[in-house]
Motif scaffolding. Structure first.
Motif, PDB file in Angstrom:
ATOM      1  N   PRO A 175       0.800  -1.237   0.000  1.00 17.96           N
ATOM      2  CA  PRO A 175       0.000   0.000   0.000  1.00 17.96           C
ATOM      3  C   PRO A 175       0.836   1.293   0.000  1.00 17.96           C
ATOM      4  O   PRO A 175       0.299   2.362  -0.247  1.00 17.96           O
ATOM      5  N   GLN A 176       2.154   1.178   0.296  1.00 13.28           N
ATOM      6  CA  GLN A 176       2.925   2.409   0.512  1.00 13.28           C
ATOM      7  C   GLN A 176       2.901   3.341  -0.693  1.00 13.28           C
ATOM      8  O   GLN A 176       2.690   4.557  -0.548  1.00 13.28           O
ATOM      9  N   ASN A 177       3.147   2.809  -1.898  1.00 11.65           N
ATOM     10  CA  ASN A 177       3.212   3.642  -3.094  1.00 11.65           C
ATOM     11  C   ASN A 177       1.903   3.646  -3.890  1.00 11.65           C
ATOM     12  O   ASN A 177       1.860   4.193  -5.000  1.00 11.65           O
ATOM     13  N   PRO A 213       8.933 -11.247   0.282  1.00 12.03           N
ATOM     14  CA  PRO A 213       9.640 -10.969   1.538  1.00 12.03           C
ATOM     15  C   PRO A 213       8.671 -10.863   2.711  1.00 12.03           C
ATOM     16  O   PRO A 213       7.533 -10.376   2.559  1.00 12.03           O
ATOM     17  N   THR A 214       9.110 -11.301   3.856  1.00  9.07           N
ATOM     18  CA  THR A 214       8.237 -11.347   5.033  1.00  9.07           C
ATOM     19  C   THR A 214       7.654  -9.980   5.357  1.00  9.07           C
ATOM     20  O   THR A 214       6.462  -9.852   5.678  1.00  9.07           O
ATOM     21  N   GLN A 215       8.474  -8.942   5.282  1.00 10.15           N
ATOM     22  CA  GLN A 215       7.996  -7.604   5.625  1.00 10.15           C
ATOM     23  C   GLN A 215       6.930  -7.121   4.644  1.00 10.15           C
ATOM     24  O   GLN A 215       5.944  -6.502   5.039  1.00 10.15           O
ATOM     25  N   ARG A 216       7.131  -7.433   3.347  1.00  9.28           N
ATOM     26  CA  ARG A 216       6.123  -7.031   2.359  1.00  9.28           C
ATOM     27  C   ARG A 216       4.797  -7.747   2.629  1.00  9.28           C
ATOM     28  O   ARG A 216       3.721  -7.151   2.564  1.00  9.28           O
ATOM     29  N   ARG A 217       4.886  -9.023   2.920  1.00 10.36           N
ATOM     30  CA  ARG A 217       3.673  -9.787   3.205  1.00 10.36           C
ATOM     31  C   ARG A 217       2.972  -9.240   4.449  1.00 10.36           C
ATOM     32  O   ARG A 217       1.746  -9.122   4.499  1.00 10.36           O
ATOM     33  N   LYS A 218       3.763  -8.860   5.439  1.00 12.19           N
ATOM     34  CA  LYS A 218       3.200  -8.297   6.669  1.00 12.19           C
ATOM     35  C   LYS A 218       2.507  -6.962   6.390  1.00 12.19           C
ATOM     36  O   LYS A 218       1.397  -6.707   6.883  1.00 12.19           O
ATOM     37  N   ASP A 219       3.148  -6.106   5.581  1.00 15.64           N
ATOM     38  CA  ASP A 219       2.554  -4.809   5.244  1.00 15.64           C
ATOM     39  C   ASP A 219       1.221  -4.981   4.530  1.00 15.64           C
ATOM     40  O   ASP A 219       0.223  -4.322   4.844  1.00 15.64           O
ATOM     41  N   PRO A 254       8.034   0.817   6.382  1.00 20.41           N
ATOM     42  CA  PRO A 254       7.009   0.127   7.179  1.00 20.41           C
ATOM     43  C   PRO A 254       5.810   1.019   7.451  1.00 20.41           C
ATOM     44  O   PRO A 254       5.895   2.243   7.446  1.00 20.41           O
ATOM     45  N   LEU A 255       4.675   0.357   7.691  1.00 19.94           N
ATOM     46  CA  LEU A 255       3.423   1.058   7.989  1.00 19.94           C
ATOM     47  C   LEU A 255       3.219   1.147   9.488  1.00 19.94           C
ATOM     48  O   LEU A 255       3.671   0.289  10.252  1.00 19.94           O
ATOM     49  N   ASN A 256       2.519   2.166   9.919  1.00 21.69           N
ATOM     50  CA  ASN A 256       2.121   2.310  11.308  1.00 21.69           C
ATOM     51  C   ASN A 256       0.604   2.473  11.342  1.00 21.69           C
ATOM     52  O   ASN A 256       0.073   3.577  11.234  1.00 21.69           O
ATOM     53  N   LEU A 257      -0.084   1.365  11.419  1.00 21.16           N
ATOM     54  CA  LEU A 257      -1.541   1.386  11.377  1.00 21.16           C
ATOM     55  C   LEU A 257      -2.109   0.819  12.675  1.00 21.16           C
ATOM     56  O   LEU A 257      -1.508  -0.066  13.300  1.00 21.16           O
ATOM     57  N   ASN A 258      -3.234   1.343  13.080  1.00 20.33           N
ATOM     58  CA  ASN A 258      -3.925   0.831  14.264  1.00 20.33           C
ATOM     59  C   ASN A 258      -4.763  -0.382  13.889  1.00 20.33           C
ATOM     60  O   ASN A 258      -5.258  -0.484  12.776  1.00 20.33           O
TER      61      ASN A 258
END
Length: 1194
Positions: free
Chosen positions: A126-128, A173-179, A1165-1169
């Motif tokens: 979602p970042q870009n 990548p794990t971080q992309r999947r997490k995002d 990285p994202l910072n979402l609630n």
């Protein structure tokens, strides 16, 4: 660009043109396309141009593939402006569907277009690309086609990022999947209501039935439901229950719509199969409500009555199974409330159980097994009532009856697939019978008792001329088959319950059933076969729970019945000599009778021994009869031997030996010329004249003698503390004749004039290897009896004689080594020239025509003879020291010295030939050539595995698992074997016999070491895995490659040492694609390098220098650091350098060889609630924040 595009299109057309037979032309075109993908700067422009082509759907699809390839492997090379442009152009294709009609075309084009978008999502969202979801929702409003496309995109998003088992997800990548998952959770509510809004709209339009584009609405609804199936287990349960259970109500209502019922059912299956905690699952009990169950029952009724809904039934029963799984999970919770409509649900499950369609019945059987294994569900009164109904159904419906492929071929792609289903069905059904019987054994027994009485009575009242017993599809035939299956399943429960509870009321009924079976008479061989199976099944449980007097009476009555029927059916066989089918049925029945009689004599020998004289005379009368087949004679002799074992002295055994074996010994002595002269042997067996009656009679005698000896040795139990020399001397005298017989059998393989088909495997064994279906009794199911001479081709009879006799002969010789190990150990060769000569005759017989022996014959030699010799006695140091010249010790040395070099030479020669057969034959012979090649490679692989098993026995003195007559190389079985081989460590201690032979015999030492390391280079990965553990153990614990020491004298030379090291590297090249094997091989080859003398290491360096693409800088660094005098480098550093040196030789599979790096960069990285959802009671639900646990307001 235009010329480049034209050349690309031409290359693509060449690849797609099936009429082009020249593979070089196709390969060149393929190489051009691959080169274009990697180097062309115009790939995107050409890809988008082709994607808009209207003249060819396939060409448009190729254009989309070019775009997908570019995004996958070149995305990180583009700047932000270029990325934005690609995004916009792709979204433009979706938005402007009217300008690109292709995307409205075949489904594969839609899927291809959506997959391009998924590749963008992996890299940008979602970042870009924060507004992606809103853009997709907005696009969906343009038209129905747009909605369908968006649903497909959402489906792929679910498969890629939500499905944890997806193989594609692992490449992200794990971080992309997490995002992405985190952002998906934020949009969960929007995604769900997007589905729900569209479903409600479609449902409303369908109900009104006044839309001009109703078919498009049906397509949209199906697409929506198909996509929703992927999300239904992920979406929060509170969302699913929102709007007054709207989504459940809609899917239930659509079950009655013929066009939408399948996808609706799939959604309900996914919903009912949701996993989670008890609180998350409890709302699913709403599936047991009046409205839901009534709708499901109505759909079931419609599906049964209307053939157009028949496919829906399969999914409806899966919904019931999923609901049952939830019930099983929740019933044990403390606050569980039993559904009020449980009886309605159980009734539906019961109706499917007794359904004639076995696919539905199979699903229901699994459901009932789930329910009846839950101790809380077992106690429910409604469930107990249906347990009784199931008992009645088992004996009154077709549920137990076998079914054939011919009646269900439409449901299975292959007969093999059907056979697997049938096996699973019968296994699950047997488990259901046991589970249900454990809850109400008396009821099950009484129902089974009544049905058995009914079936036996019906059969007894048949007209003697009735032929129903010869028709497997007749009702009575199927009843008998089901009856045997039922009692076989019940026996376990009855036996188990008797140990826990008193069921004295059942015992008289058991005896009554056994008496009925014993009194049953019929001349139909199939009905009698069922009756004997029933007697065998119920005899054990009846005797288990009877007093001694009753038990004796039962056993003797059963024996009398079996004996009298053998006499009866011998006479019946003679009557039907002109009818080959009935003749074979009677012969099979007689074989079954004698086998059951053997079992009775073996299990109840103490009871029957009191009547030994009578039994001996009775069975001897049958054995001496000319109408008795050789197989039956051998079985009956075994029965007498079992009874003789009960005698306190060995005199009874000696009398049997004198009666049966002395004539065999005398016969072999009188035929020494025929057994030792190959030309006389060929004529003796009638191999040069298939019509020779003398040859046929000789084959029958040899077959009987070999099987009689085998039965004797297998069953006889020598009395301890008694002199058995009289018995053993007779056996050992016969042994020499068996050696002559084996040598002549082996020698036949080198005689050119012999028909090689006689020495081949049987058709049934070949079919087993090829995975081909075969009848229980095929053309090679032959009984050696004069009654069958006219019904079976003589060449087939010779083939079966050769195959079975050779197999039994090898087992017999191996059994000699085991049974007479102590006698052979005490024979000192220093003062016994007779045994010295015999030992060399034995070795000569085993290895005669060794190079001409087929692989399956060598397997017999390894499995039965060599392994028996090696494991007959467990030698320790003292035993070896005191028996250095014993026959058995010297024989082991002789066999290993001759066998290992010979088998290694044979294997290495075969490895060179495999895959190099370039002989072109005509098309008619192609299929047979392929089958022969499969069989040959199968037997070669199994021979190598048997050899490795032998080597492991040699080192660790461990008996192998029980061997089977034939084995197949099933893929699942191979994977399991590989896991077991890699998990097992090598032997903790080497057998003293192995140490002694390795110390004292140079040939054995070198052959064993070569076999260990040559095996790493064999094609079978399982062989490599088994040898790796053993080789590493020897390297670590015993200095087989180090300087001479107390354990071993160093027998290695430069040539062998270089070969060992080279084969480790080539093993890496061959098996490197298997990561665990590669890791163990690297450790092994490094250990060899590290622990070898410096002179050997210099030779190994020369081998390493020949590695292609060797990194000379790393190699030089490794050599300098390995110098122990000048370097204190840690072991890990040196080992890592060594890995880099040999990296170029590590093998890779095709996918790894042509692998491109997929470019997915990790974004900020994202910072979402966490998103919370409204529960049905109006409070906030969803996941609990850990910090809130410490909130003072809570």
């Amino acid at each position: 660009m235009e010329s480049e595009m034209n050349e690309l299109i031409q290359a693509w057309k060449t690849c797609m043109d099936g009429t082009i037979r020249d593979q070089n032309i196709r390969q060149n075109a393929f190489n051009y396309i691959e080169n274009f993908k990697q180097k062309s700067s115009n790939i995107l422009d050409i890809g988008f141009y082709l994607a808009y082509q209207k003249e060819s759907f396939e060409l448009s699809h190729f254009g989309l593939q070019l775009i997908t390839h570019t995004i996958k492997f070149k995305w990180n090379d583009f700047n932000d402006q270029m990325k934005s442009e690609i995004k916009n152009r792709l979204m433009s294709i979706i938005i402007n569907l009217d300008d690109n009609q292709n995307i409205k075309g075949p489904s594969y084009l839609k899927n291809s277009m959506c997959l391009v978008i998924i590749e963008l999502i992996k890299r940008e969202w979602p970042q870009n690309w924060p507004n992606l979801m809103n853009e997709l929702f907005e696009i969906s409003n343009k038209s129905i086609e747009h909605k369908k496309l968006i649903f497909i995109i959402l489906k792929y998003i679910s498969e890629e990022f939500i499905d944890a088992d997806s193989t594609q997800t692992l490449s992200i990548p794990t971080q992309r999947r997490k995002d992405i998952n985190q952002y998906l959770n934020q949009y969960m509510e929007s995604i769900f209501y997007f589905y729900l809004d569209n479903l409600e709209y479609c449902f409303d339009v369908i109900n009104k039935n006044d839309s001009p584009n109703l078919n498009d609405i049906f397509d949209l609804t199906n697409t929506c439901l198909d996509s929703l199936c992927n999300y239904i287990t992920w979406i929060n349960i509170n969302l699913i229950l929102s709007r007054n259970y709207s989504i459940i109500n809609i899917t239930l209502s659509l079950l009655s719509n013929q066009k939408l019922c399948i996808n609706s059912a799939k959604c309900l299956i996914s919903l009912s199969s949701r996993k989670g905690t008890a609180d998350e699952r409890k709302p699913l009990l709403g599936m047991f409500s009046d409205a839901v169950l009534s709708q499901l029952m109505n759909c079931i009724k419609i599906s049964i009555e209307n053939s157009s809904y028949s496919e829906l039934l399969k999914y409806l029963v899966q919904i019931l199974v999923a609901m049952g799984t939830q019930l099983n999970f929740l019933w044990s919770s403390s606050d569980f409330e039993k559904p009020a409509n449980l009886a309605v649900y159980l009734n539906a499950a019961y109706e499917f159980l007794i359904n004639e369609n076995k696919l539905y019945s199979s699903e229901s059987i699994q459901l009932w097994n789930i329910l009846l294994q839950n101790e809380f569900i077992q106690a429910d009164k409604d469930v107990q009532r249906y347990v009784i109904l199931i008992s009645q159904a088992l004996t009154n419906t077709y549920i137990l009856f076998k079914f054939s492929y011919s009646t269900m071929f439409e449901s299975f792609d292959t007969e093999d697939e059907f056979n697997k289903f049938l096996q699973k069905y019968r296994t699950e059904l047997s488990r259901l019978i046991r589970n249900a019987a454990n809850l109400n054994l008396e009821t099950y027994f009484m129902n089974s008792y009544e049905w058995t009485v009914k079936v036996i009575s019906q059969t007894s009242s048949l007209n003697p001329s009735d032929e129903s017993g010869f028709d497997p599809n007749s009702l009575l035939y199927m009843c008998w088959d089901a009856l045997i299956f039922l009692w076989t399943s019940l026996n376990h429960s009855i036996s188990k319950k008797y140990k826990q509870t008193d069921f004295s009321s059942i015992q008289p009924k058991q005896i009554e059933l056994l008496q009925m079976a014993l009194q049953f008479k019929s001349l139909n061989p199939n009905y009698m076969s069922f009756d004997y199976s029933f007697i065998s099944s119920i005899l054990n449980i009846t005797c288990e729970n009877s007093d001694l007097q009753t038990k004796e009476l039962i056993v003797k009555t059963v024996f009398e019945k079996l004996y009298n029927d053998i006499i009866l059916f011998k006479l019946e066989t003679v009557k039907y000599l002109s009818n080959s089918a009935k003749t074979k049925s009677y012969l099979n029945l007689r074989r079954q009778l004698t086998a059951i009689l053997l079992t009775v004599c073996k299990k109840y020998s103490k009871i029957l021994f009191n009547s030994f004289e009578f039994i001996y005379k009775s069975l001897l009368e049958i054995i001496n009869s000319t109408d008795t087949t050789q197989m039956e004679k051998g079985i009956l002799v075994q029965a007498l031997v079992h009874l003789s074992n009960e005698s306190e002295s060995n005199q009874l055994q000696l009398s049997l030996v004198n009666h049966f074996l002395i004539p065999i010994k005398d016969y072999f002595l009188s035929r020494k010329l025929e057994l030792t002269n190959i030309d006389a042997f060929i004529q003796f067996l009638g191999l040069n004249d298939t019509n020779s009656q003398t040859g046929l009679e000789n084959r029958k005698l040899i077959f009987y003698f070999v099987n009689c000896l085998y039965g004797f040795l297998k069953c006889i139990e020598f009395k301890k503390m008694q002199n058995n020399s009289d018995i053993t001397s007779i056996f050992i005298n016969i042994f020499e004749s068996l050696i002559y017989l084996l040598k002549s059998f082996n020698q036949l393989h080198s005689i050119q004039s012999i028909n090689k088909e006689y020495l081949d495997m049987t058709e049934s064994c070949k079919n087993l290897i090829l995975g081909m279906h075969q009848e229980k009794h095929g053309k090679n199911h032959i009984s050696f009896s004069p009654t069958t001479d006219s019904t079976i081709d003589q060449s087939d009879k010779i083939l079966m004689f050769m195959y079975n006799t050779y197999d039994t002969l090898n087992q017999l010789i191996g059994m000699y080594m085991t049974k007479f190990k102590q006698e052979l150990l005490l024979v000192n060769l220093n003062n016994n020239q007779v045994y010295v000569d015999f030992m060399y005759k034995f070795g000569d017989a085993l290895f005669t025509s060794f190079n001409q022996l087929p692989n399956f014959r060598i397997r017999y030699l390894i499995r039965y003879v060599l392994k028996s010799c090696l494991t007959s006695i467990h030698f320790d140091k003292d035993l070896i020291a005191s028996n250095r010249n014993s026959f058995i010790l010297k024989l082991n040395e002789l066999l290993m010295e001759y066998f290992l070099p010979a088998i290694l030479s044979k294997i290495n020669e075969a490895n060179k030939l495999f895959g190099n057969n370039k002989n072109q034959e005509n098309f008619e012979n192609l299929n047979k050539q392929l089958q022969d090649q499969i069989i040959e490679e199968n037997q070669f692989t199994l021979m190598c595995r048997d050899l490795i098993d032998l080597i492991r026995c040699f080192f660790s003195f461990s008996q192998s698992v029980e061997t089977k007559t034939e084995e197949t190389l099933d893929e699942e079985q191979n994977e399991m074997l590989m896991e077991n081989a890699l998990a097992k460590e090598g032997p903790s201690q080497i057998n003293e016999l192995a140490i002694y032979l390795l110390q004292t015999n140079k040939i054995i030492y070198q052959s064993v070491i070569l076999c260990l390391f040559d095996g790493l280079n064999w094609p079978d990965s399982y062989c490599c895995a088994r040898l790796l553990r053993l080789a590493q153990t020897l390297i670590d614990k015993y200095p087989i490659v180090d300087q001479p020491s107390e354990q071993f004298v160093l027998y290695l030379n430069d040539q062998i040492s270089e070969r060992i090291f080279t084969y480790c590297l080539t093993g890496l090249q061959l098996h490197g694609e298997h990561q665990e094997i590669a890791s163990l091989l690297i450790t092994l080859v490094y250990s060899i390098y590290e622990k070898s003398p410096s002179s050997y290491r210099q030779m190994y360096n020369k081998v390493l220098n020949q590695i292609p693409n060797l990194n000379t800088k790393v190699f030089s660094e490794f050599l300098s650091k390995f110098d122990k005098v000048t370097s204190n480098t840690g072991e890990k550093v040196k080992k890592d350098l060594f890995k880099k040196i040999i990296q170029p030789v590590i093998g890779k599979n095709i996918g790894q060889l042509h692998k491109y790096d997929i470019q997915i960069r990790v974004l900020e990285p994202l910072n979402l609630n966490s998103k919370k959802f409204l529960t049905t009671d109006g409070t906030n639900g969803g996941e609990t924040n850990i910090c809130s646990l410490f909130d003072p307001n809570n």
